[in-house]
Design a protein around this motif. Structure first.
Motif, PDB file in Angstrom:
ATOM      1  N   SER A   9      -6.688   5.252  -6.135  1.00 12.14           N
ATOM      2  CA  SER A   9      -5.934   4.039  -6.428  1.00 12.14           C
ATOM      3  C   SER A   9      -4.480   4.142  -5.979  1.00 12.14           C
ATOM      4  CB  SER A   9      -5.976   3.739  -7.927  1.00 12.14           C
ATOM      5  OG  SER A   9      -5.376   4.794  -8.672  1.00 12.14           O
ATOM      6  N   GLU A  10      -4.006   5.363  -5.763  1.00 15.18           N
ATOM      7  CA  GLU A  10      -2.623   5.581  -5.341  1.00 15.18           C
ATOM      8  C   GLU A  10      -2.500   5.840  -3.841  1.00 15.18           C
ATOM      9  OE1 GLU A  10      -0.721   8.498  -7.788  1.00 15.18           O
ATOM     10  OE2 GLU A  10      -1.525   7.650  -9.649  1.00 15.18           O
ATOM     11  N   LEU A  11      -3.612   5.746  -3.127  1.00 15.80           N
ATOM     12  CA  LEU A  11      -3.584   5.859  -1.668  1.00 15.80           C
ATOM     13  C   LEU A  11      -3.464   4.464  -1.068  1.00 15.80           C
ATOM     14  CD1 LEU A  11      -6.454   8.453  -1.071  1.00 15.80           C
ATOM     15  CD2 LEU A  11      -4.011   8.890  -1.374  1.00 15.80           C
ATOM     16  N   LEU A  12      -2.907   4.394   0.124  1.00  9.72           N
ATOM     17  CA  LEU A  12      -2.770   3.101   0.793  1.00  9.72           C
ATOM     18  C   LEU A  12      -4.147   2.523   1.120  1.00  9.72           C
ATOM     19  CD1 LEU A  12       0.199   3.525   3.313  1.00  9.72           C
ATOM     20  CD2 LEU A  12       0.234   2.516   1.024  1.00  9.72           C
ATOM     21  N   PRO A  48       7.110  -0.260  -3.366  1.00 11.49           N
ATOM     22  CA  PRO A  48       7.679  -1.584  -3.086  1.00 11.49           C
ATOM     23  C   PRO A  48       6.652  -2.594  -2.595  1.00 11.49           C
ATOM     24  CG  PRO A  48       8.453   0.038  -1.486  1.00 11.49           C
ATOM     25  CD  PRO A  48       7.777   0.790  -2.581  1.00 11.49           C
ATOM     26  N   ILE A  49       5.652  -2.132  -1.835  1.00 10.70           N
ATOM     27  CA  ILE A  49       4.597  -3.047  -1.391  1.00 10.70           C
ATOM     28  C   ILE A  49       3.895  -3.660  -2.597  1.00 10.70           C
ATOM     29  CG2 ILE A  49       2.293  -3.140  -0.346  1.00 10.70           C
ATOM     30  CD1 ILE A  49       3.271  -1.182   1.770  1.00 10.70           C
ATOM     31  N   ARG A  50       3.529  -2.808  -3.556  1.00 10.26           N
ATOM     32  CA  ARG A  50       2.780  -3.294  -4.715  1.00 10.26           C
ATOM     33  C   ARG A  50       3.681  -4.009  -5.724  1.00 10.26           C
ATOM     34  NH1 ARG A  50      -1.805   1.563  -5.317  1.00 10.26           N
ATOM     35  NH2 ARG A  50      -2.521   1.323  -3.149  1.00 10.26           N
ATOM     36  N   ALA A  51       4.997  -3.867  -5.544  1.00 12.12           N
ATOM     37  CA  ALA A  51       5.939  -4.608  -6.381  1.00 12.12           C
ATOM     38  C   ALA A  51       6.262  -5.976  -5.787  1.00 12.12           C
ATOM     39  CB  ALA A  51       7.212  -3.802  -6.573  1.00 12.12           C
ATOM     40  N   GLY A  52       5.693  -6.253  -4.601  1.00 13.51           N
ATOM     41  CA  GLY A  52       5.874  -7.559  -3.995  1.00 13.51           C
ATOM     42  C   GLY A  52       7.032  -7.675  -3.030  1.00 13.51           C
TER      43      GLY A  52
END
Length: 394
Positions: free
Chosen positions: A108-111, A350-354
């Motif tokens: 879940s923590e991999l891209l 940052p990607i998953r933070a939008g």
């Protein structure tokens, strides 16, 4: 007339910072040919320009990136991105992974596939024209073909390469080639099957050899064989690997043993480039140095009568930091600007933070600007905390 060369050089340095090291020489050639801002008319200028630019590749200003995101504070332009797709591997090579194994990052923590393509797109639109897929072992990722297909479709990408242990490669090669993969590095540290099992803690030597042959038969534009040389382990096989290039059109790359967490590096295990080169010259005649690109990591040679070539990657004894054009995206989404530097910055968070693309570009640019002029010496590297190679990506 003196202002025109300066204007030309300034424009070149602004638009092609990857040529910063050779900017003066290329700028002078630009006077004679490609640069629209000036044309040398004075005979003395023409003579100086042509005599100062030997062996400098032509530069097309129209191909210049529009962003300085990938330019560090030393003027190096990073047009080569290495992407680790997984931390998992089906081998346990002694120089790569500790004997007890490593703690793997949760899936879940991999891209994800989409996150990889998004980040790669940002790099390619900023000037990256070569991507190399690494691991772990990239071929064990289930969506490897789909990743290759989407990456190869990025406008501006010229080379899509992969570094692999070759264990399951031969079965996947035809489809990978259809999906745009066009260059391969296959790791092989011994030509002796029993030694292969000892060094990798697994069987499979014959399958790796099959993958090398299949790569050649399928016509990949570049097939390289990576060999990490360790004293007392495989340094007695250097000339045997060179002999492989007599009939096979491959590039055998001898790599100096490098320190990473858990691989029990010791300077006594290091076989320096100069020593390897001496062994080759004693056995083979007609060894000739090839012209290397300024950003090349290897010292390249050809041998009379051989279909292939040999190279030496001298990270420990003769670093090549001045021409470094590489960045690494780890499987967990961390960006690493230097293989031997412990500094990393997360892009996954940052990607998953939008965060939007502009924000990601700012994060990447700031990390690149912090890159140091060169990495530390090998003894300091050995004492510096860094991840195991399996986490970083080969």
């Amino acid at each position: 007339m003196m202002m025109m060369p300066l204007r030309c050089l300034s424009e070149l340095a602004r638009r092609r910072p990857d040529r910063a090291v050779d900017a003066m020489r290329v700028g002078l050639r630009c006077l004679m040919s490609t640069c629209p801002l000036s044309k040398a008319t004075d005979d003395s200028q023409r003579l100086y320009a042509t005599s100062s630019c030997a062996n400098v590749p032509e530069v097309a200003l129209s191909e210049a990136p529009l962003s300085d995101m990938l330019v560090d504070s030393f003027g190096r332009f990073h047009n080569y991105l290495r992407i680790s797709l997984t931390e998992r591997c089906n081998l346990r090579c002694q120089y790569c992974m500790p004997a007890q194994g490593v703690q793997l990052t949760p899936n879940s923590e991999l891209l994800s596939h989409d996150e990889i393509i998004r980040v790669a797109g940002l790099f390619v639109t900023s000037g990256v024209d070569k991507i190399r897929l690494t691991g772990g072992e990239p071929t064990i990722r289930k969506d490897i073909e789909d990743i290759c297909l989407h990456l190869s479709g990025l406008k501006g990408l010229k080379t899509l390469a992969m570094t692999t242990n070759g264990l399951v490669l031969s079965k996947k090669l035809p489809r990978l080639k259809e999906c745009g993969l066009n260059a391969l590095n296959i790791s092989l540290d011994t030509l002796v099957p029993a030694k292969f099992e000892f060094m990798t803690r697994r069987k499979g030597h014959s399958r790796v050899m099959e993958s090398i042959d299949a790569s050649i038969q399928l016509g990949f534009q570049s097939v390289k064989v990576n060999c990490v040389v360790m004293r007392g382990m495989n340094d007695d096989e250097i000339c045997d690997f060179v002999e492989m290039t007599r009939d096979k059109p491959v590039n055998v790359r001898f790599i100096e043993f490098m320190p990473f967490d858990g691989n029990v590096w010791n300077v006594k295990k290091l076989v320096p480039y100069a020593e390897m080169m001496d062994k080759v010259r004693q056995r083979f005649k007609g060894v000739e140095r090839l012209q290397d690109h300024p950003s090349e990591t290897a010292k390249n040679f050809k041998i009379d009568g051989h279909a292939g070539t040999i190279s030496f990657i001298t990270s420990m004894t003769e670093h090549f930091c001045a021409g470094c054009n590489r960045l690494r995206l780890l499987a967990d989404g961390n960006l690493k600007v230097c293989l031997f530097g412990p500094s990393e910055v997360s892009l996954r968070e940052p990607i998953r933070a939008g965060v939007d693309d502009a924000g990601l570009r700012e994060i990447i640019s700031a990390a690149v600007k912090r890159k140091k002029a060169k990495h530390a010496g090998m003894f300091d590297i050995a004492k510096t905390a860094n991840r195991p190679m399996i986490h970083i990506g080969g």
